[in-house]
Design an enzyme around this catalytic site. Structure first.
Site, PDB file in Angstrom:
ATOM      1  N   LYS A 159       1.056  -1.099   0.083  1.00  0.00           N
ATOM      2  CA  LYS A 159      -0.061   0.114   0.137  1.00  0.00           C
ATOM      3  C   LYS A 159       0.821   1.093  -0.091  1.00  0.00           C
ATOM      4  O   LYS A 159       1.666   1.414   0.909  1.00  0.00           O
ATOM      5  CB  LYS A 159      -0.925  -0.114   1.162  1.00  0.00           C
ATOM      6  N   ARG A 257      -7.756  -9.015   4.805  1.00  0.00           N
ATOM      7  CA  ARG A 257      -6.946  -8.151   5.043  1.00  0.00           C
ATOM      8  C   ARG A 257      -7.458  -7.154   6.048  1.00  0.00           C
ATOM      9  O   ARG A 257      -7.019  -6.361   6.834  1.00  0.00           O
ATOM     10  CB  ARG A 257      -6.278  -7.599   3.863  1.00  0.00           C
ATOM     11  N   ASN A 261      -7.344  -4.514  10.768  1.00  0.00           N
ATOM     12  CA  ASN A 261      -7.799  -2.964  11.237  1.00  0.00           C
ATOM     13  C   ASN A 261      -8.519  -3.164  12.523  1.00  0.00           C
ATOM     14  O   ASN A 261      -9.145  -2.312  13.142  1.00  0.00           O
ATOM     15  CB  ASN A 261      -9.183  -2.603  10.388  1.00  0.00           C
TER      16      ASN A 261
HETATM   17  N1  LIG Z   1       1.563   1.903   3.808  1.00  0.00           N
HETATM   18  C1  LIG Z   1       0.913   1.169   4.778  1.00  0.00           C
HETATM   19  O1  LIG Z   1       0.492   0.009   4.614  1.00  0.00           O
HETATM   20  C2  LIG Z   1       0.980   1.889   6.225  1.00  0.00           C
HETATM   21  C3  LIG Z   1       0.684   1.222   7.371  1.00  0.00           C
HETATM   22  C4  LIG Z   1       0.759   1.662   8.337  1.00  0.00           C
HETATM   23  C5  LIG Z   1       1.165   2.979   8.507  1.00  0.00           C
HETATM   24  N2  LIG Z   1       1.477   3.847   7.311  1.00  0.00           N
HETATM   25  C6  LIG Z   1       2.242   5.254   7.201  1.00  0.00           C
HETATM   26  O2  LIG Z   1       3.239   5.136   7.982  1.00  0.00           O
HETATM   27  C7  LIG Z   1       3.286   6.586   8.579  1.00  0.00           C
HETATM   28  C8  LIG Z   1       3.868   6.274   9.759  1.00  0.00           C
HETATM   29  O3  LIG Z   1       5.197   5.635   9.912  1.00  0.00           O
HETATM   30  P1  LIG Z   1       6.349   6.060  11.068  1.00  0.00           P
HETATM   31  O4  LIG Z   1       5.741   6.105  12.513  1.00  0.00           O
HETATM   32  O5  LIG Z   1       7.527   5.190  10.784  1.00  0.00           O
HETATM   33  O6  LIG Z   1       6.831   7.556  10.696  1.00  0.00           O
HETATM   34  P2  LIG Z   1       7.960   8.455   9.934  1.00  0.00           P
HETATM   35  O7  LIG Z   1       8.330   7.835   8.838  1.00  0.00           O
HETATM   36  O8  LIG Z   1       7.420   9.829  10.027  1.00  0.00           O
HETATM   37  O9  LIG Z   1       9.076   8.129  11.129  1.00  0.00           O
HETATM   38  C9  LIG Z   1       8.909   8.903  12.385  1.00  0.00           C
HETATM   39  C10 LIG Z   1      10.027   9.718  12.618  1.00  0.00           C
HETATM   40  O10 LIG Z   1      11.152   8.865  13.005  1.00  0.00           O
HETATM   41  C11 LIG Z   1      12.326   9.299  12.252  1.00  0.00           C
HETATM   42  N3  LIG Z   1      12.821   8.100  11.971  1.00  0.00           N
HETATM   43  C12 LIG Z   1      13.057   7.256  11.036  1.00  0.00           C
HETATM   44  N4  LIG Z   1      13.934   5.963  11.138  1.00  0.00           N
HETATM   45  C13 LIG Z   1      14.668   6.398  12.457  1.00  0.00           C
HETATM   46  C14 LIG Z   1      15.715   5.441  13.095  1.00  0.00           C
HETATM   47  N5  LIG Z   1      16.217   4.534  12.793  1.00  0.00           N
HETATM   48  N6  LIG Z   1      16.386   6.496  14.164  1.00  0.00           N
HETATM   49  C15 LIG Z   1      15.619   7.761  14.714  1.00  0.00           C
HETATM   50  N7  LIG Z   1      14.620   8.164  14.022  1.00  0.00           N
HETATM   51  C16 LIG Z   1      14.161   7.710  12.925  1.00  0.00           C
HETATM   52  C17 LIG Z   1      11.791   9.788  10.999  1.00  0.00           C
HETATM   53  O11 LIG Z   1      12.558  10.711  10.647  1.00  0.00           O
HETATM   54  C18 LIG Z   1      10.520  10.482  11.693  1.00  0.00           C
HETATM   55  O12 LIG Z   1      11.026  11.904  12.027  1.00  0.00           O
HETATM   56  C19 LIG Z   1       2.031   7.184   8.479  1.00  0.00           C
HETATM   57  O13 LIG Z   1       2.134   8.362   7.328  1.00  0.00           O
HETATM   58  C20 LIG Z   1       1.127   6.264   8.249  1.00  0.00           C
HETATM   59  O14 LIG Z   1       0.046   6.811   7.439  1.00  0.00           O
HETATM   60  C21 LIG Z   1       1.276   3.321   6.026  1.00  0.00           C
END
Ligand SMILES: NC(=O)c1ccc[n+]([C@@H]2O[C@H](COP(=O)([O-])OP(=O)(O)OC[C@H]3O[C@@H](n4cnc5c(N)ncnc54)[C@H](O)[C@@H]3O)[C@@H](O)[C@H]2O)c1
Ligand SMILES: [Zn+2]
Length: 377
Positions: A159, A257, A261
């Site tokens: 996705k 899937r 949720n």
């Molecule tokens: N495609 C999908 O199936 C799916 C499923 C769930 C969530 N999402 C999406 O994922 C996003 C949230 O992901 P997230 O929580 O990873 O957020 P993110 O990608 O914003 O990362 C959070 C923060 O952590 C930092 N970061 C990343 N790796 C790091 C590391 N190794 N060490 C220190 N800091 C690090 C990033 O720079 C960012 O500031 C949302 O946009 C959500 O909609 C997508």
């Protein structure tokens, strides 16, 4: 943090999971989980094929932490790549960033035989994946997730997408990666709050499909939040396996899937009703707490398992209920707006026991009564 990107790792030291997709053209792929396996990315890429050019897509925060080291390591093995980055955070998950990336790719001579590699959290994964989905009608990409949430959830399943000012993930495409490489060593720099976000999704995976994972989480308790926890690799592999199994059976969310949720139906409503002051993980944890209570009422979940599930959520420092300032009316209106209520019915993912998900229809009237009883003050 020390991320050594020079040694080699043996095959046995990592777990090779697989997404099997039933389609005319084989788009199945591996999800690799193991400490230090990023060192071997060059080998995995060469196994897949050769590409005209390589682009590492990352955010400005992850760039020096992981992406630059990865670029140097790939160069050592004769894979020269371009590094493209954008500001970190959800506010970068938009079309302007995607267009800017596409223009940079054109300027650097990328074509249909180029490979993108997304190196970062869920935001980078969604943006890099969506860019790969639309650039020249679709080019291949690899996911290198660097947050716990991305390793167990967002990087797997294809996705991709970006937000619009009117809502999250409103533009997107299903576009499966060629490979997902999850190296727990890159998580050493992750703040504890970001770890909790990931654990909300791991608890979800355990509750819907993996009782063994649930017991493992129970045994580890608060030690799970420590950055160098040895068991983390096993936990990531097990949670990733749940997502692989579900996606393999239902790539485009027409049935099974939906069980992913669990906690999210109400979780998304809570995020909206709190005007996004709750993080996704906090909202999902509170949504799971309500879903666990609903499961006791409607799906026969026993008291002992209710107590164990709630205790685990609490031990990891996640919310154990809906915040007092959010009432059932605002949640119902958020569910309406999200099109979750149709013909006065809302379908909830519940669990009949730990590891067994069921979909259950609940009428708005019953929902309101139950939210007033267990959900909200
Ligand atoms: N495609 C999908 O199936 C799916 C499923 C769930 C969530 N999402 C999406 O994922 C996003 C949230 O992901 P997230 O929580 O990873 O957020 P993110 O990608 O914003 O990362 C959070 C923060 O952590 C930092 N970061 C990343 N790796 C790091 C590391 N190794 N060490 C220190 N800091 C690090 C990033 O720079 C960012 O500031 C949302 O946009 C959500 O909609 C997508
Ligand atoms: Zn989620």
């Amino acid at each position: 943090m020390s991320l050594a990107l020079c040694g080699e790792r043996s095959e046995q030291a990592m777990q090779r999971l697989r997404i099997e997709l039933k389609a005319e053209t084989d788009r199945s792929y591996d999800v690799l989980v193991g400490r230090g396996i990023l060192n071997d990315l060059h080998r995995e890429i060469k196994k897949i094929g050769s590409f005209s050019s390589y682009g590492l897509v990352t955010d400005d925060f992850v760039r020096p932490l992981v992406a630059e080291r990865l670029q140097a390591n790939l160069r050592l093995h004769n894979i020269n790549s371009e590094l493209l980055s954008f500001p970190p955070g959800e506010s970068s998950k938009n079309m302007e960033i995607v267009l800017h990336l596409c223009q940079q790719l054109i300027a650097r001579g990328f074509d249909r035989k180029s490979l993108l590699i997304g190196v970062g959290g869920g935001v980078v994964g969604d943006v890099a994946g969506f860019t790969a989905a639309i650039f020249m009608r679709g080019i291949p990409y690899i996911q290198v997730p660097t947050t716990l949430l991305a390793q167990v959830d967002s990087a797997i399943g294809g996705k991709t997408g970006v937000d619009l000012p009117s809502g999250k993930n409103l533009l997107g495409a299903f576009h499966q990666p060629l490979l997902v490489v999850s190296d727990p060593d890159v998580l050493l720099t992750l703040p504890v709050e970001a770890r909790r976000e990931g654990f909300a999704e791991i608890i979800k995976a355990a509750l819907i499909a993996d009782p063994e994972l649930f017991s493992l989480l129970e045994n580890e308790g608060t030690q799970l939040l420590e950055s160098d926890n040895e068991v983390l690799e096993t936990i990531i592999a097990k949670a990733a396996q749940v997502k692989c199994r579900v996606v393999s059976q239902d790539e485009q969310e027409s049935g099974l899937r939906r069980i992913l949720n669990f906690g999210h139906t109400l979780g998304h409503a809570l995020e909206a009703a709190s005007h996004y002051s709750l993080t996704h993980g906090q909202a999902v944890a509170a949504g799971m707490v309500v879903a666990i209570r609903f499961s006791q009422q409607w799906a026969g979940l026993g008291q002992d398992e209710v107590d164990r599930a709630l205790a685990l959520i609490q031990r990891l420092g996640l919310p154990t209920g809906v915040p007092g300032d959010i009432n059932s009316e605002s949640l119902l209106s958020a569910l309406e707006k999200d099109k979750k209520i149709q013909a006065n019915i809302c379908h909830f993912v519940l669990i009949s026991k730990i590891g067994q998900a069921v979909i259950h229809p609940i009428s708005v009237q019953d929902l309101k009564g139950s939210l007033d009883k267990f959900g909200t003050n």
